[in-house]
Design a protein around this motif. Sequence first.
Motif, PDB file in Angstrom:
ATOM      1  N   ALA A   1      55.799  18.258  64.245  1.00 25.59           N
ATOM      2  CA  ALA A   1      56.335  18.098  62.894  1.00 25.59           C
ATOM      3  C   ALA A   1      57.706  17.461  62.985  1.00 25.59           C
ATOM      4  CB  ALA A   1      56.448  19.437  62.198  1.00 25.59           C
ATOM      5  N   ARG A   2      57.928  16.504  62.165  1.00 27.08           N
ATOM      6  CA  ARG A   2      59.283  15.966  62.055  1.00 27.08           C
ATOM      7  C   ARG A   2      59.863  16.580  60.789  1.00 27.08           C
ATOM      8  NH1 ARG A   2      59.606   9.901  62.584  1.00 27.08           N
ATOM      9  NH2 ARG A   2      59.036  10.520  64.659  1.00 27.08           N
ATOM     10  N   VAL A   3      60.796  17.475  60.971  1.00 23.80           N
ATOM     11  CA  VAL A   3      61.406  18.165  59.855  1.00 23.80           C
ATOM     12  C   VAL A   3      62.599  17.377  59.378  1.00 23.80           C
ATOM     13  CG1 VAL A   3      62.482  20.319  59.135  1.00 23.80           C
ATOM     14  CG2 VAL A   3      60.603  20.359  60.760  1.00 23.80           C
TER      15      VAL A   3
ATOM     16  N   PHE B   1      61.889  18.636  50.559  1.00 26.80           N
ATOM     17  CA  PHE B   1      60.634  18.907  51.253  1.00 26.80           C
ATOM     18  C   PHE B   1      60.889  18.649  52.735  1.00 26.80           C
ATOM     19  CE2 PHE B   1      56.421  17.537  52.806  1.00 26.80           C
ATOM     20  CZ  PHE B   1      55.661  18.636  52.434  1.00 26.80           C
ATOM     21  N   PRO B   2      60.514  19.567  53.637  1.00 32.57           N
ATOM     22  CA  PRO B   2      60.990  19.494  55.020  1.00 32.57           C
ATOM     23  C   PRO B   2      60.233  18.573  55.976  1.00 32.57           C
ATOM     24  CG  PRO B   2      59.735  21.489  54.714  1.00 32.57           C
ATOM     25  CD  PRO B   2      59.829  20.827  53.356  1.00 32.57           C
ATOM     26  N   LEU B   3      59.075  18.050  55.604  1.00 29.79           N
ATOM     27  CA  LEU B   3      58.287  17.267  56.565  1.00 29.79           C
ATOM     28  C   LEU B   3      58.352  15.768  56.287  1.00 29.79           C
ATOM     29  CD1 LEU B   3      55.025  19.425  56.816  1.00 29.79           C
ATOM     30  CD2 LEU B   3      57.099  19.563  58.211  1.00 29.79           C
ATOM     31  N   THR B   4      58.174  14.999  57.354  1.00 28.79           N
ATOM     32  CA  THR B   4      58.040  13.549  57.231  1.00 28.79           C
ATOM     33  C   THR B   4      56.810  13.023  57.969  1.00 28.79           C
ATOM     34  OG1 THR B   4      59.512  13.189  59.118  1.00 28.79           O
ATOM     35  CG2 THR B   4      60.521  13.149  56.905  1.00 28.79           C
ATOM     36  N   GLU B   5      56.080  13.905  58.638  1.00 27.52           N
ATOM     37  CA  GLU B   5      54.813  13.533  59.265  1.00 27.52           C
ATOM     38  C   GLU B   5      53.895  14.751  59.304  1.00 27.52           C
ATOM     39  OE1 GLU B   5      55.729  13.949  64.015  1.00 27.52           O
ATOM     40  OE2 GLU B   5      56.353  12.102  63.028  1.00 27.52           O
ATOM     41  N   ALA B   6      52.620  14.483  59.516  1.00 21.54           N
ATOM     42  CA  ALA B   6      51.612  15.548  59.518  1.00 21.54           C
ATOM     43  C   ALA B   6      51.963  16.631  60.536  1.00 21.54           C
ATOM     44  CB  ALA B   6      50.240  14.959  59.833  1.00 21.54           C
ATOM     45  N   TRP B   7      51.609  17.868  60.187  1.00 19.75           N
ATOM     46  CA  TRP B   7      51.875  18.990  61.088  1.00 19.75           C
ATOM     47  C   TRP B   7      50.776  20.032  60.916  1.00 19.75           C
ATOM     48  CZ3 TRP B   7      55.859  23.365  60.033  1.00 19.75           C
ATOM     49  CH2 TRP B   7      55.970  24.198  61.154  1.00 19.75           C
ATOM     50  N   LEU B   8      50.090  20.334  62.005  1.00 22.17           N
ATOM     51  CA  LEU B   8      49.105  21.411  62.015  1.00 22.17           C
ATOM     52  C   LEU B   8      49.765  22.607  62.695  1.00 22.17           C
ATOM     53  CD1 LEU B   8      45.887  19.417  62.972  1.00 22.17           C
ATOM     54  CD2 LEU B   8      46.641  20.164  60.715  1.00 22.17           C
ATOM     55  N   TRP B   9      50.403  23.458  61.889  1.00 28.85           N
ATOM     56  CA  TRP B   9      51.128  24.594  62.461  1.00 28.85           C
ATOM     57  C   TRP B   9      50.187  25.602  63.093  1.00 28.85           C
ATOM     58  CZ3 TRP B   9      52.351  23.251  57.300  1.00 28.85           C
ATOM     59  CH2 TRP B   9      51.620  23.916  56.308  1.00 28.85           C
ATOM     60  N   GLU B  10      48.931  25.590  62.695  1.00 29.22           N
ATOM     61  CA  GLU B  10      47.953  26.478  63.298  1.00 29.22           C
ATOM     62  C   GLU B  10      47.816  26.205  64.803  1.00 29.22           C
ATOM     63  OE1 GLU B  10      43.836  27.874  61.663  1.00 29.22           O
ATOM     64  OE2 GLU B  10      43.583  25.915  62.600  1.00 29.22           O
ATOM     65  N   ASP B  11      48.019  24.942  65.222  1.00 31.60           N
ATOM     66  CA  ASP B  11      47.907  24.566  66.636  1.00 31.60           C
ATOM     67  C   ASP B  11      49.255  24.468  67.341  1.00 31.60           C
ATOM     68  OD1 ASP B  11      45.180  24.392  66.287  1.00 31.60           O
ATOM     69  OD2 ASP B  11      45.170  22.214  66.038  1.00 31.60           O
ATOM     70  N   ASP B  12      50.323  24.759  66.648  1.00 33.20           N
ATOM     71  CA  ASP B  12      51.667  24.633  67.221  1.00 33.20           C
ATOM     72  C   ASP B  12      51.911  25.787  68.192  1.00 33.20           C
ATOM     73  OD1 ASP B  12      54.545  24.594  67.601  1.00 33.20           O
ATOM     74  OD2 ASP B  12      54.622  23.274  65.844  1.00 33.20           O
ATOM     75  N   PRO B  13      52.282  25.481  69.449  1.00 38.09           N
ATOM     76  CA  PRO B  13      52.444  26.539  70.451  1.00 38.09           C
ATOM     77  C   PRO B  13      53.754  27.331  70.330  1.00 38.09           C
ATOM     78  CG  PRO B  13      52.938  24.417  71.426  1.00 38.09           C
ATOM     79  CD  PRO B  13      52.450  24.142  70.021  1.00 38.09           C
ATOM     80  N   ARG B  14      54.655  26.917  69.480  1.00 38.25           N
ATOM     81  CA  ARG B  14      55.934  27.618  69.359  1.00 38.25           C
ATOM     82  C   ARG B  14      55.734  29.020  68.770  1.00 38.25           C
ATOM     83  NH1 ARG B  14      59.331  23.453  65.941  1.00 38.25           N
ATOM     84  NH2 ARG B  14      57.278  23.199  65.019  1.00 38.25           N
ATOM     85  N   PRO B  15      56.680  29.922  68.984  1.00 33.82           N
ATOM     86  CA  PRO B  15      56.540  31.284  68.450  1.00 33.82           C
ATOM     87  C   PRO B  15      56.633  31.296  66.924  1.00 33.82           C
ATOM     88  CG  PRO B  15      58.669  31.013  69.554  1.00 33.82           C
ATOM     89  CD  PRO B  15      57.881  29.756  69.799  1.00 33.82           C
ATOM     90  N   ALA B  16      55.980  32.290  66.323  1.00 30.70           N
ATOM     91  CA  ALA B  16      55.941  32.417  64.856  1.00 30.70           C
ATOM     92  C   ALA B  16      57.334  32.481  64.258  1.00 30.70           C
ATOM     93  CB  ALA B  16      55.135  33.643  64.460  1.00 30.70           C
TER      94      ALA B  16
END
Length: 196
Positions: free
Chosen positions: A193-195, A91-106
């Motif tokens: 996100a901490r992946v 599983f790739p995450l270790t902390e909460a991540w709201l990708w909807e608000d992430d400014p990085r490109p899709a």
Amino acid sequence: MNNDQATPAGLAALRGAFDMDDDGESALGWAAVHAFEAKHGIVLPEPYRTFVAEVTDGSYSGPPEYRLMSLAELPEDGGDDGQGRDLSRPFPLTEAWLWEDDPRPAEEIDPVVERVFDHGSVVLGTDGCGMNWHLVVTGPHRGHIWHITGEGAVPFGAEFGFTTSAAGFAGWVGHWAAQKEWFDAEQGHATGARVG
């Protein structure tokens, strides 16, 4: 959180939360659990492992809102038939991540989001509208419960700041049995996100 042993007291608390008195008839059984683990190249974390083998494999009473699903089941709103799922990949995450608000490109975000849905977790159930609860079975967060939606993913447990209950399957079930709101603690706003 102990992912390797299920205590008799812990199992009794889980059995009591579900008011199970069918002498294990609704349980999956150890042979089926071992077959599932061999097929997917994993070992389920405790106490969930013993719970599905000896107590019950799913429950219409919940949690979550629309029942506790059986071990191999996927929600109808899951998007596909689960063919892309690989429980043996971390599983790739270790902390909460709201990708909807992430400014990085899709192009950067989408591959990680796909792994969040498909790698290293079994789906415990849904609150509807694509709001699903997952139990992480591989990776650094093995044994933790995550709430995964179309907008982001949040770990469950007091140590993460979103709830007052203990992390893991037993803490999650206990929280539900106490009829608490899922996110009953002051919430932070996580965008990174901490992946793992």
